[in-house]
Design a protein around this motif. Structure first.
Motif, mmCIF file in Angstrom:
data_model
loop_
_atom_site.group_PDB
_atom_site.id
_atom_site.type_symbol
_atom_site.label_atom_id
_atom_site.label_comp_id
_atom_site.label_asym_id
_atom_site.label_seq_id
_atom_site.Cartn_x
_atom_site.Cartn_y
_atom_site.Cartn_z
ATOM 1 N N ARG B 474 -0.856 3.758 -8.052
ATOM 2 C CA ARG B 474 -1.832 4.220 -7.071
ATOM 3 C C ARG B 474 -1.448 3.735 -5.678
ATOM 4 N N TRP B 475 -1.015 2.475 -5.603
ATOM 5 C CA TRP B 475 -0.625 1.929 -4.302
ATOM 6 C C TRP B 475 0.518 2.769 -3.714
ATOM 7 N N VAL B 476 1.503 3.090 -4.549
ATOM 8 C CA VAL B 476 2.648 3.875 -4.076
ATOM 9 C C VAL B 476 2.184 5.234 -3.558
ATOM 10 N N ARG B 477 1.323 5.916 -4.314
ATOM 11 C CA ARG B 477 0.868 7.241 -3.903
ATOM 12 C C ARG B 477 0.085 7.186 -2.584
ATOM 13 N N ASN B 478 -0.658 6.085 -2.388
ATOM 14 C CA ASN B 478 -1.471 5.987 -1.184
ATOM 15 C C ASN B 478 -0.713 5.451 0.025
ATOM 16 N N HIS B 479 0.495 4.949 -0.172
ATOM 17 C CA HIS B 479 1.235 4.352 0.939
ATOM 18 C C HIS B 479 2.603 4.985 1.131
ATOM 19 N N THR B 480 2.736 6.245 0.695
ATOM 20 C CA THR B 480 4.023 6.912 0.828
ATOM 21 C C THR B 480 4.271 7.305 2.280
ATOM 22 N N VAL B 481 5.471 7.015 2.789
ATOM 23 C CA VAL B 481 5.795 7.500 4.124
ATOM 24 C C VAL B 481 6.779 8.670 4.070
ATOM 25 N N SER B 482 7.641 8.722 3.046
ATOM 26 C CA SER B 482 8.454 9.924 2.878
ATOM 27 C C SER B 482 8.911 10.036 1.432
ATOM 28 N N ARG B 483 9.389 11.224 1.095
ATOM 29 C CA ARG B 483 9.824 11.499 -0.280
ATOM 30 C C ARG B 483 11.235 12.032 -0.279
ATOM 31 N N PHE B 484 12.025 11.604 -1.237
ATOM 32 C CA PHE B 484 13.341 12.193 -1.480
ATOM 33 C C PHE B 484 13.378 12.489 -2.968
ATOM 34 N N PRO B 486 12.609 12.499 -6.540
ATOM 35 C CA PRO B 486 11.671 11.683 -7.317
ATOM 36 C C PRO B 486 11.364 10.328 -6.670
ATOM 37 N N VAL B 487 11.956 10.049 -5.525
ATOM 38 C CA VAL B 487 11.801 8.737 -4.903
ATOM 39 C C VAL B 487 10.811 8.811 -3.745
ATOM 40 N N ARG B 488 9.939 7.819 -3.665
ATOM 41 C CA ARG B 488 9.055 7.720 -2.518
ATOM 42 C C ARG B 488 9.366 6.458 -1.741
ATOM 43 N N GLU B 489 9.410 6.594 -0.429
ATOM 44 C CA GLU B 489 9.520 5.427 0.427
ATOM 45 C C GLU B 489 8.106 5.029 0.801
ATOM 46 N N VAL B 490 7.810 3.730 0.720
ATOM 47 C CA VAL B 490 6.445 3.298 0.997
ATOM 48 C C VAL B 490 6.395 2.482 2.286
ATOM 49 N N ASN B 491 5.185 2.318 2.783
ATOM 50 C CA ASN B 491 4.955 1.500 3.955
ATOM 51 C C ASN B 491 5.476 0.098 3.720
ATOM 52 N N ALA B 492 6.416 -0.357 4.500
ATOM 53 C CA ALA B 492 6.922 -1.715 4.331
ATOM 54 C C ALA B 492 7.337 -2.236 5.695
ATOM 55 N N ASN B 493 6.450 -2.965 6.335
ATOM 56 C CA ASN B 493 6.792 -3.635 7.584
ATOM 57 C C ASN B 493 6.028 -4.952 7.624
ATOM 58 N N LYS B 494 6.124 -5.635 8.759
ATOM 59 C CA LYS B 494 5.549 -6.993 8.813
ATOM 60 C C LYS B 494 4.048 -7.010 8.534
ATOM 61 N N ASP B 495 3.363 -5.950 8.954
ATOM 62 C CA ASP B 495 1.909 -5.950 8.834
ATOM 63 C C ASP B 495 1.417 -5.244 7.575
ATOM 64 N N GLU B 496 2.174 -4.246 7.143
ATOM 65 C CA GLU B 496 1.747 -3.522 5.952
ATOM 66 C C GLU B 496 2.867 -3.586 4.930
ATOM 67 N N GLY B 497 2.519 -3.785 3.707
ATOM 68 C CA GLY B 497 3.542 -3.825 2.674
ATOM 69 C C GLY B 497 3.028 -4.603 1.489
ATOM 70 N N LEU B 498 3.578 -4.303 0.332
ATOM 71 C CA LEU B 498 3.129 -4.964 -0.883
ATOM 72 C C LEU B 498 4.179 -5.998 -1.294
ATOM 73 N N VAL B 499 3.725 -7.229 -1.470
ATOM 74 C CA VAL B 499 4.646 -8.296 -1.863
ATOM 75 C C VAL B 499 4.661 -8.427 -3.384
ATOM 76 N N LEU B 500 5.865 -8.452 -3.934
ATOM 77 C CA LEU B 500 6.036 -8.612 -5.378
ATOM 78 C C LEU B 500 6.772 -9.920 -5.625
ATOM 79 N N GLU B 501 6.248 -10.719 -6.542
ATOM 80 C CA GLU B 501 6.989 -11.915 -6.932
ATOM 81 C C GLU B 501 7.978 -11.491 -8.004
ATOM 82 N N ILE B 502 9.265 -11.673 -7.706
ATOM 83 C CA ILE B 502 10.319 -11.223 -8.609
ATOM 84 C C ILE B 502 10.919 -12.432 -9.308
ATOM 85 N N ALA B 503 10.986 -12.379 -10.631
ATOM 86 C CA ALA B 503 11.675 -13.417 -11.389
ATOM 87 C C ALA B 503 13.033 -12.872 -11.804
ATOM 88 N N PHE B 504 14.068 -13.709 -11.760
ATOM 89 C CA PHE B 504 15.399 -13.250 -12.178
ATOM 90 C C PHE B 504 16.185 -14.419 -12.719
#
Lengths: 341, 548
Positions: B474-484, B486-504
Motif C-alpha cells: 500500500r505504501w508503494v502504491r501511495n508513494h509512486t513517483v514514476s513507473r517503468f 513492473p517497477v515503481r520508483e517511490v518517494n525517497a528523499n531526506k524528508d519523505e521516504g520509508l526506512v527499512l532495517e536490513i539484516a544481511f
C-alpha cells in the motif's frame, strides 16, 4: 477503376470519396461506417454512424445514447446507396454484430474486412466469403507461427485443469466484448453446468448478448469475500485484472488468458499466465491466407498487425499486395482495469 | 508423447514449486511405464541424444517453409524449437492416429543412426500437434527449461510413493532410465532397488537454527561444538567398482554429483587412497593455510568449464565434519563421540594436506560458547574467523540421521549485520505475489558534489510477514513517483521516504554495483515507520563492514 480510386488512406482512416464516408475512423468524422463495436474501431462523436443493429447497441451501451447525431441501421446483405457508391454489410464472424463492408462502384468490388475469423463461435454469425476485386484484410496474427487450434480443444484444457486443481479458482482473462461471451458459450458447449463468475466490468455487455438471444448459462457477479471460496470454479475477468488488486482475494488462483497471443510462450510468461488458452477472435495465419484466396481478389491491402509477412506471401502468389499502415488500431482492453469490481 | 508434452507445457508456466510437484505426481499416477520413467529421466537431466543438434532442426524446417517467412517468425518468437514447432506444415495425408509413447520415441532415438535421424524426426513432427512438437524438439536438443530441478522431480517420486523426500535420493545413483524398479518400489510392488553404485550418496544430516528459548532445556555437558564454516556442504565418497577400480565422487548436500565441477578436489580425494569411505564436510578455498571467505569460493561455483588457472588460483579443500561409512561399515548408528575418533584416525593417516579435520570448539557453559561465537578469532579460529558463520552444536550421543531431525544438532549463527536503508524502488513479485509490490530495492546516503543522494545497495524480497507485505504494498502504491514496466520508483528523499532495517550476512566488494558493495542474503528485518529517511545509514558506515 482501381481500389485506390475508391478508397484512400487519410489520417482519420479509410475514406471513400464516392460516398463521402469513412470506415472505422479514429477521429470524429461527419459520416462513419463502423465494422464492429470494439473501442479501437467504434469511437464516439461522429456526425452520422451506419452499423449493424447490434453494433449500434454496443456503442450506445459504451458511450451513451448521444454517441452520434444520427444513426442508420445496416442489415446483413442489404445493399444501400450512399452517394455514388453501393454499400452492404456482411457477417465477419469476429464478435456480435461484426461486419465486413462491401463497396461497389462501376462494377468494381472492394471489401473492407474489419476484424474477422473463420473459427467456431456460437455467439455471432459466421464469416461469409465475398468475391471481390480488392480485399482489405486485417493481419493481427499475420505470421505463420500463429495457428490457432480448435477453440474447443483449448476449453477442454481449461476444464481439465479445473478438475486437476479443484482447490484453485481459475481466472480466465478475456476481452470484455466478444471474447468473454464466446468463452461462456464454449464452456457451456463443453458441458460445464456450474455458474460461471464474472468480473463486474463485463456484466453489462454480457447482458446485452443475452438480450440478443445468445445462450450463456448462469453467470454470477463476484462479491468481496466470496473470492476465497471459489476453488475449482471458473471466473472470467478482463486480462489486466488477473494482475491487479482485484485478483488478490483468490487463494492461489490458476491464471489463464484466452488470446491468440498465448501461442507464443514468452508472451504468456511475461503476462504471468499459468494456463495460456490459444483462443482468438481474429483469423490465424492459415485463415488469413485461405480467406485472401477465397475472395479471388487480385489486389490485397493488409492492415493493422504484422503486414510484412502476409504481403510477402501474397506477392509470391502473384497478387498485388501492399501494407496499409493504419494507426490507432490494436487490442482493446489493454489498459489496466479498475481495481474495484 | 502427448501426455508428456502437456506436462512440460504446464510445468513451464507454473511458478509454484508445490504446484509443479502436484503436476508431476499427477503425471506419474496416470502415465504408464516406461513413459513416466523416461519423463523422469528427462526432468533429471539423465537423457542425452548425441545426434540431435539444433542445426539438424534448422535444416528440416528450411526444406519445408519459405525462408523469408521463417526468418520473420524466428525473429518474432526468439526460440528455434518453438518457431519450428509452430510453423511445421500440416502433413498432406493425415498421420497415423496411433499415439506415440515417450518411451518408444526415446528407445527409437537411441537406436537411430545419425543419417536416418532427419527422416525419423519428420515422421514424428508430422504426427504431433504444436505442443507435442515443441516438447519433442526441447527434449532431443536437451533444453527443457521448465524450471524443474532434478531434486524436485526426485522428491515428487518420493511423494508419489508416500515416502520421505530423501529416500529416492539415496537409491538414485544406482538406477537407470526408465526406472522400472524405482516405480515398482514406490508403488509397493517390489523391494527397495539394490544400490550397485560403488560410491553412493547418503542423505546428510542437517541442523535446526537455535533460539534463545531452546537453550533453557539444554545442558552444555551433553554437547560438542564446532565452527560452522561458510563454504559449500559436500559429501566425499570413495569405493571400489566390480573391477577393483577406485571410484571417487563428490556430492552436493542435495545429492547432485558435482565431481566434474571440482576435478582437483576429486583428484585429491582419489590420491588420498582411502578405502570405502563417506566423509561429510565443507568445501572451502584455502590459500597459504588460510580459509577464504565465501565470496572467494564463489568464483568456483556454477562454472561450465574449469580452467587450470581457476584451479591454481582457487585451491579447494575439504574440512571434514563427520565419517558416515568406513570399509563398508555403516558408522551412522554410532554416536557422535564414537564416530569422531574414527574420523580423527582416518585423517591422521592422510598426508595430502587437502582434507583436514574441523576442530572442536572448547566451552564449559553457554556463556563461554557465546563468547567464542562472537569472536571466533579469539577462540582458536585465528585468521580463519572471516570464514566462520557461527557454531554448530551436536549432541555427543547423536546418531547420524539423514534429513533435519529436531534436537540432536543445532546451528547457532553469528548475529547478522544491520543497517537502516531507504526504500527506492519496488517491483511486482511472481506467482502468488504477482499483484503485490514485493521486491524492494533500497539505498543509503552518500555525498555527491556537495549534496547527499541515495545509492542503491541491495534488493530484498523476504523477511516481512504477510501483514507487513500488505502495508508495504500500500505504501508503494501511495508513494509512486514514476513507473517503468513492473517497477515503481517511490518517494525517497531526506524528508519523505520509508526506512527499512536490513539484516544481511556479510558484505563483499563489487564492481558490478554502483555502490561498490554487494550484500549477502539481505532481508527486511523491520520496517522503521518511525524513522525519518534523513537518519538512514550512509555508504561510509557500510563500507567499514567490508571484509578484507
Amino acid at each position: 477503376m482501381a481500389a485506390h480510386d475508391i478508397l484512400t488512406q487519410t489520417p482519420a482512416g479509410l475514406y471513400c470519396q464516392a460516398g463521402d464516408f469513412y470506415i472505422d475512423p479514429v477521429r470524429a468524422s461527419p459520416r462513419a461506417l463502423i465494422t464492429h463495436g470494439h473501442a479501437d474501431h467504434a469511437r464516439s462523436g461522429h456526425g452520422a454512424v451506419m452499423a449493424t443493429r447490434e453494433t449500434l447497441a454496443i456503442m450506445e451501451l459504451r458511450y451513451g445514447a448521444d454517441f452520434t447525431t444520427t444513426r442508420q441501421m445496416a442489415t446483413y446483405g442489404e445493399k444501400v446507396r450512399i452517394g455514388e457508391a453501393q454499400v452492404s454489410f456482411h457477417p465477419a464472424g469476429h464478435v456480435l454484430g461484426s461486419a465486413q463492408i462491401l463497396i461497389e462502384l462501376a462494377g468494381y468490388r472492394i471489401v473492407v474486412s474489419g476484424d474477422y475469423k473463420r473459427g467456431h463461435d456460437p455467439t455471432c454469425t459466421p464469416f461469409e466469403v465475398l468475391r471481390c476485386d480488392a480485399f482489405i484484410s486485417e493481419a493481427t496474427f499475420g505470421l505463420p507461427v500463429f495457428r490457432h487450434p480448435d477453440a474447443r480443444h483449448e476449453v477442454g484444457r481449461l476444464l481439465d485443469s479445473c478438475r486437476a486443481f479443484p482447490d484453485r479458482a481459475h481466472l480466465v482473462g478475456a476481452y470484455s466484448l466478444g471474447k468473454a461471451q464466446r468463452m461462456l458459450a464454449l464452456i457451456r458447449e463443453a458441458g460445464w453446468q456450474r455458474p460461471i463468475w464474472l468480473h463486474g466490468a463485463m456484466e453489462k455487455i454480457t447482458e446485452l448478448y443475452r438480450a440478443e438471444g445468445v445462450a450463456l448459462g448462469e453467470t454470477r457477479k463476484i462479491v468481496g469475500k466470496e473470492r476465497a471460496k471459489l476453488g475449482g470454479e471458473i471466473v472470467i475477468c478482463p486480462p489486466s485484472a488477473t494482475r491487479d488488486l482485484w485478483a488478490r482475494g483468490f487463494s492461489d488462483p490458476v491464471v489463464a488468458f484466452a488470446s491468440g497471443w498465448m501461442r507464443i510462450r514468452a508472451r504468456a510468461r511475461q503476462g504471468g499466465v499459468q494456463l495460456p488458452l490459444v483462443i482468438s477472435d481474429h483469423a490465424d495465419w492459415d485463415e488469413l491466407c485461405a480467406t485472401i484466396l477465397d475472395t479471388r481478389c487480385q489486389e490485397v491491402w493488409i492492415t493493422h498487425g504484422a503486414e510484412d509477412a502476409l504481403v510477402h506471401w501474397a506477392t509470391q502468389r502473384g497478387l498485388h499486395a501492399r501494407p496499409l499502415h493504419l494507426i490507432g488500431y490494436g487490442e482493446e482492453d489493454d489498459t489496466e482495469a479498475e481495481p474495484a469490481a | 508423447m502427448n501426455r508428456f508434452a502437456e506436462l512440460l507445457d504446464r510445468l513451464a508456466y507454473e511458478p509454484s514449486r508445490d504446484n509443479k510437484s502436484r503436476l508431476i505426481i499427477d503425471y506419474f499416477r496416470t502415465a504408464a511405464d516406461p513413459d513416466r520413467g523416461f519423463a523422469l529421466a528427462a526432468m533429471t537431466g539423465e537423457l542425452t541424444f548425441a545426434h540431435a543438434k539444433p542445426a539438424l532442426v534448422r535444416a528440416l524446417i528450411a526444406e519445408r517453409v519459405d525462408p523469408v517467412l521463417f526468418a520473420m517468425s524466428y525473429d518474432y518468437v526468439g526460440d528455434l524449437s518453438e518457431t519450428v514447432a509452430l510453423m511445421w506444415p500440416h502433413p498432406e495425408t493425415s498421420p497415423d492416429a496411433n499415439p506415440l509413447g515417450l518411451g518408444a520415441i526415446v528407445e527409437t532415438l537411441h537406436k537411430t543412426r545419425k543419417i536416418d535421424l532427419p527422416a525419423q524426426l519428420s515422421i514424428w513432427l508430422d504426427a504431433l500437434d504444436e505442443t507435442g512438437r515443441w516438447a519433442l524438439l526441447k527434449l532431443i536438443t536437451g533444453a527443457l527449461r521448465i524450471g524443474v530441478s532434478a531434486r524436485l522431480a526426485k522428491n515428487a517420486v518420493a511423494e508419489f510413493g508416500n515416502m520421505p523426500a530423501n529416500e529416492v535420493e539415496e537409491v538414485w545413483h544406482g538406477l537407470q532410465p526408465p526406472y522400472l524398479d524405482l516405480f515398482a518400489w514406490v508403488e509397493g510392488r517390489s523391494d527397495r532397488p539394490r544400490t550397485t553404485d560403488p560410491a553412493p550418496f547418503h542423505t546428510p544430516m542437517l541442523a535446526h537454527a537455535i533460539d534463545d528459548v531452546d537453550f533453557l532445556g539444554l545442558d552444555p555437558r551433553d554437547f560438542r561444538a564446532e565452527w560452522k564454516w561458510d563454504g559449500v556442504r559436500v559429501q566425499a565418497v570413495t569405493g571400489l567398482d566390480e573391477h577393483g577400480q577406485r571410484v571417487t565422487r563428490l556430492y552436493s548436500r542435495t545429492g547432485e554429483d558435482v565431481s566434474t565441477a571440482f576435478p582437483d578436489m576429486v583428484d585429491a580425494l582419489a590420491g588420498a587412497e582411502f578405502d570405502n569411505v563417506t566423509i561429510d564436510g565443507e568445501l572451502l578455498v584455502v590459500r597459504d593455510g588460510l580459509v577464504q571467505p565465501f565470496s572467494v569460493l564463489q568464483q568456483r561455483l556454477n562454472r561450465k568449464t574449469v580452467s587450470a588457472k581457476l584451479i591454481a588460483e582457487y585451491p579447494l579443500h575439504i574440512r571434514a565434519y563427520d565419517l558416515l561409512m568406513e570399509n563398508g561399515e555403516d558408522l551412522r548408528p554410532l554416536s557422535f563421540d564414537e564416530r569422531r575418533p574414527r574420523l580423527e584416525a582416518l585423517l591422521a593417516r592422510y598426508r595430502g594436506g587437502r582434507i583436514d579435520l574441523s576442530p572442536l570448539v572448547a566451552f564449559d557453559s553457554w556463556q563461554s560458547l557465546a563468547a567464542a561465537r562472537a569472536s571466533p578469532e579469539n577462540a582458536g579460529a585465528g585468521l580463519d574467523a572471516d570464514a566462520i558463520e557461527g557454531v554448530m552444536l551436536k549432541r555427543r550421543d547423536s546418531i547420524y540421521i539423514g534429513g533435519r531431525p529436531k534436537g540432536p544438532w543445532w546451528k547457532w549463527k553469528r548475529d547478522p549485520f544491520n543497517i537502516d536503508a531507504v526504500l527506492m524502488y519496488a517491483q511486482r513479485g511472481h506467482g502468488k505475489r504477482s499483484s503485490f509490490y514485493s521486491d524492494f530495492t533500497f539505498g543509503v546516503w552518500r555525498e555527491n558534489d556537495g549534496t547527499d543522494e541515495l545509492v542503491p545497495v541491495g534488493k530484498a524480497y523476504f523477511g516481512f510477514t504477510d501483514a507487513e507485505l500488505l502495508l508495504l504494498d500500500r505504501w508503494v502504491r501511495n508513494h509512486t513517483v514514476s513507473r517503468f514496466g513492473p517497477v515503481r520508483e517511490v518517494n525517497a528523499n531526506k524528508d519523505e521516504g520509508l526506512v527499512l532495517e536490513i539484516a544481511f550476512e556479510g558484505l563483499n566488494q563489487s564492481t558490478r554495483h554502483k555502490s561498490g558493495v554487494a550484500m549477502r542474503f539481505p532481508r527486511i528485518a523491520r520496517i522503521r515507520w518511525d524513522k525519518p529517511a534523513r537518519d538512514a545509514d550512509r555508504l561510509e558506515s557500510l563500507r567499514k563492514l567490508l571484509r578484507n
